[in-house]
Design a protein around this motif. Sequence first.
Motif, PDB file in Angstrom:
ATOM      1  N   ASN A  26      -1.909  -2.030  -2.688  1.00  0.00           N
ATOM      2  CA  ASN A  26      -1.447  -3.402  -2.832  1.00  0.00           C
ATOM      3  C   ASN A  26      -0.243  -3.430  -3.768  1.00  0.00           C
ATOM      4  N   PRO A  83      -4.349 -11.345  -4.604  1.00  0.00           N
ATOM      5  CA  PRO A  83      -3.870 -10.100  -4.016  1.00  0.00           C
ATOM      6  C   PRO A  83      -2.651 -10.244  -3.112  1.00  0.00           C
ATOM      7  N   ASN A  84      -2.356 -11.444  -2.645  1.00  0.00           N
ATOM      8  CA  ASN A  84      -1.244 -11.625  -1.714  1.00  0.00           C
ATOM      9  C   ASN A  84      -0.097 -12.428  -2.300  1.00  0.00           C
ATOM     10  N   TYR A 120      -3.864  -8.573   2.255  1.00  0.00           N
ATOM     11  CA  TYR A 120      -4.509  -7.678   1.301  1.00  0.00           C
ATOM     12  C   TYR A 120      -5.840  -8.261   0.821  1.00  0.00           C
TER      13      TYR A 120
END
Length: 138
Positions: A26, A83-84, A120
């Motif tokens: 990531n 996460p994104n 992600y």
Amino acid sequence: MKKIWLLTLLVCTLLSCSDSNNSSKNPNIPNYSVSAYINTNLPAYNKLLYPSNPVFVPNYGAKGLIVMMTGPGTYTAFDAACPNQPLNSCTAMTIDGINAVCSCDKSTYSLYTGIGDKEYPMKQYRVEASGSVIHVYN
């Protein structure tokens, strides 16, 4: 001929193995070193004695940790960073039942799996439980 098939099967099996560490893939969340010891005897973490009661643990990882008991003696731990999204664009994710919600795009992630509807998943950490202490680390 049997040896060739056995060798082919062995090679395929070895190549399909992974270390279950998708967190390094990531680009939005840096790989900070994490080693947190959580004492469930403390009132702030007492909810971790019961399944499906997630707890936010500040000051670890990128934006803190979200830890939850998923079953007897088993826990999940995820970074509270969205996460994104770029790290500095959002505050820590919030807990909504058994889900985590990103403050920027309101996307929801399961605290059992870390999976949401974006590219992600949440960054997951390893967890070991011993007595009343939960060790979260990477």
